[in-house]
Design a protein around this motif. Structure first.
Motif, mmCIF file in Angstrom:
data_model
loop_
_atom_site.group_PDB
_atom_site.id
_atom_site.type_symbol
_atom_site.label_atom_id
_atom_site.label_comp_id
_atom_site.label_asym_id
_atom_site.label_seq_id
_atom_site.Cartn_x
_atom_site.Cartn_y
_atom_site.Cartn_z
ATOM 1 N N MET A 10 0.861 -1.158 -0.059
ATOM 2 C CA MET A 10 0.037 0.200 -0.022
ATOM 3 C C MET A 10 0.713 1.126 0.125
ATOM 4 O O MET A 10 1.998 1.311 0.506
ATOM 5 C CB MET A 10 -0.818 0.038 1.111
ATOM 6 C CG MET A 10 -2.033 0.957 1.312
ATOM 7 S SD MET A 10 -2.844 0.785 3.021
ATOM 8 C CE MET A 10 -4.075 1.720 2.478
ATOM 9 N N LEU A 11 0.437 2.240 -0.564
ATOM 10 C CA LEU A 11 1.295 3.550 -0.513
ATOM 11 C C LEU A 11 1.139 4.104 0.946
ATOM 12 O O LEU A 11 0.057 3.871 1.705
ATOM 13 C CB LEU A 11 0.424 4.750 -1.576
ATOM 14 C CG LEU A 11 0.602 4.526 -2.946
ATOM 15 C CD1 LEU A 11 -0.361 5.518 -3.665
ATOM 16 C CD2 LEU A 11 1.900 4.547 -3.291
ATOM 17 N N LYS A 12 2.389 4.651 1.306
ATOM 18 C CA LYS A 12 2.445 5.063 2.659
ATOM 19 C C LYS A 12 1.528 6.174 3.060
ATOM 20 O O LYS A 12 0.798 6.171 4.210
ATOM 21 C CB LYS A 12 3.818 5.701 3.092
ATOM 22 C CG LYS A 12 4.766 4.411 3.038
ATOM 23 C CD LYS A 12 6.181 4.862 3.514
ATOM 24 C CE LYS A 12 7.163 3.752 3.733
ATOM 25 N NZ LYS A 12 8.424 4.115 3.870
ATOM 26 N N SER A 13 1.059 6.813 2.126
ATOM 27 C CA SER A 13 -0.053 8.004 2.159
ATOM 28 C C SER A 13 -1.407 7.567 2.190
ATOM 29 O O SER A 13 -2.370 8.218 2.266
ATOM 30 C CB SER A 13 0.306 8.944 0.971
ATOM 31 O OG SER A 13 -0.048 8.248 -0.231
ATOM 32 N N GLU A 27 12.747 0.714 -7.528
ATOM 33 C CA GLU A 27 11.291 0.727 -8.232
ATOM 34 C C GLU A 27 10.617 -0.545 -8.112
ATOM 35 O O GLU A 27 11.141 -1.722 -8.390
ATOM 36 C CB GLU A 27 11.506 1.246 -9.720
ATOM 37 C CG GLU A 27 11.700 2.703 -9.629
ATOM 38 C CD GLU A 27 11.646 3.219 -10.973
ATOM 39 O OE1 GLU A 27 11.332 4.457 -11.013
ATOM 40 O OE2 GLU A 27 11.787 2.404 -12.177
ATOM 41 N N CYS A 30 3.760 -2.118 -9.610
ATOM 42 C CA CYS A 30 2.658 -2.596 -8.895
ATOM 43 C C CYS A 30 1.463 -2.552 -9.925
ATOM 44 O O CYS A 30 1.191 -1.798 -10.886
ATOM 45 C CB CYS A 30 2.124 -1.621 -7.778
ATOM 46 S SG CYS A 30 3.268 -1.641 -6.489
ATOM 47 N N GLU A 42 1.905 0.638 -12.476
ATOM 48 C CA GLU A 42 2.737 1.676 -12.488
ATOM 49 C C GLU A 42 4.168 1.388 -11.720
ATOM 50 O O GLU A 42 3.803 0.651 -10.587
ATOM 51 C CB GLU A 42 1.965 2.715 -11.837
ATOM 52 C CG GLU A 42 2.642 4.186 -11.459
ATOM 53 C CD GLU A 42 2.511 4.923 -13.001
ATOM 54 O OE1 GLU A 42 3.441 5.693 -13.371
ATOM 55 O OE2 GLU A 42 1.456 4.690 -13.631
ATOM 56 N N ILE A 44 6.581 2.430 -8.709
ATOM 57 C CA ILE A 44 6.625 3.184 -7.748
ATOM 58 C C ILE A 44 8.056 2.950 -6.959
ATOM 59 O O ILE A 44 8.414 1.729 -6.757
ATOM 60 C CB ILE A 44 5.123 2.866 -6.665
ATOM 61 C CG1 ILE A 44 3.845 3.000 -7.597
ATOM 62 C CG2 ILE A 44 5.175 3.576 -5.693
ATOM 63 C CD1 ILE A 44 2.668 2.353 -7.024
ATOM 64 N N ALA A 48 8.192 4.701 -1.130
ATOM 65 C CA ALA A 48 7.004 4.989 -0.961
ATOM 66 C C ALA A 48 5.675 3.870 -0.557
ATOM 67 O O ALA A 48 4.396 4.205 -0.454
ATOM 68 C CB ALA A 48 6.289 5.691 -2.459
ATOM 69 N N LEU A 49 6.210 2.719 -0.521
ATOM 70 C CA LEU A 49 5.415 1.691 -0.131
ATOM 71 C C LEU A 49 5.620 0.988 1.231
ATOM 72 O O LEU A 49 6.538 1.179 1.701
ATOM 73 C CB LEU A 49 5.562 0.578 -1.323
ATOM 74 C CG LEU A 49 5.266 0.907 -2.863
ATOM 75 C CD1 LEU A 49 5.955 -0.209 -3.577
ATOM 76 C CD2 LEU A 49 3.729 1.230 -2.935
ATOM 77 N N SER A 50 4.490 0.431 1.825
ATOM 78 C CA SER A 50 4.647 -0.325 2.736
ATOM 79 C C SER A 50 4.021 -1.637 2.909
ATOM 80 O O SER A 50 2.961 -1.734 1.851
ATOM 81 C CB SER A 50 4.049 0.455 4.315
ATOM 82 O OG SER A 50 2.479 0.871 3.954
#
Length: 91
Positions: A10-13, A27, A30, A42, A44, A48-50
């Protein structure tokens, strides 16, 4: 963190779950399905991922379902109680 194809992240955001398709250096490619059923792919940055623990997510959803079910029962009891009070007042 090292990811492998098939991992769910999942995106950290925030946002929805993404599936790792491939990993190259810093990179991660995903894939995910959009709201209208379109497939997206894309690259990523790893930063930026967790990782997403699907078992933990399922347990949280189960807990939420149980809580919602309990609320429904209380609502039914409240409705029945109010109905009985109205009938007594009418009599």
């Amino acid at each position: 963190m090292t990811y492998n194809a098939g991992d769910v992240v999942m995106l950290k955001s925030g946002g929805q779950a993404l599936t790792v398709a491939s990993v190259e250096a810093d990179e991660v490619t995903c894939i995910w399905i959009g709201e209208e059923g379109d497939l997206f792919r894309e690259k990523i940055p790893v930063a930026a991922l967790s990782p997403l623990d699907l078992e933990e997510e399922e347990n949280q959803e189960d807990d939420q379902d149980e809580t919602e079910d309990g609320d429904d029962e209380e609502d039914e009891e409240d409705t029945e109680g109010h109905t009985e009070k109205r009938e007594k007042l009418r009599a």
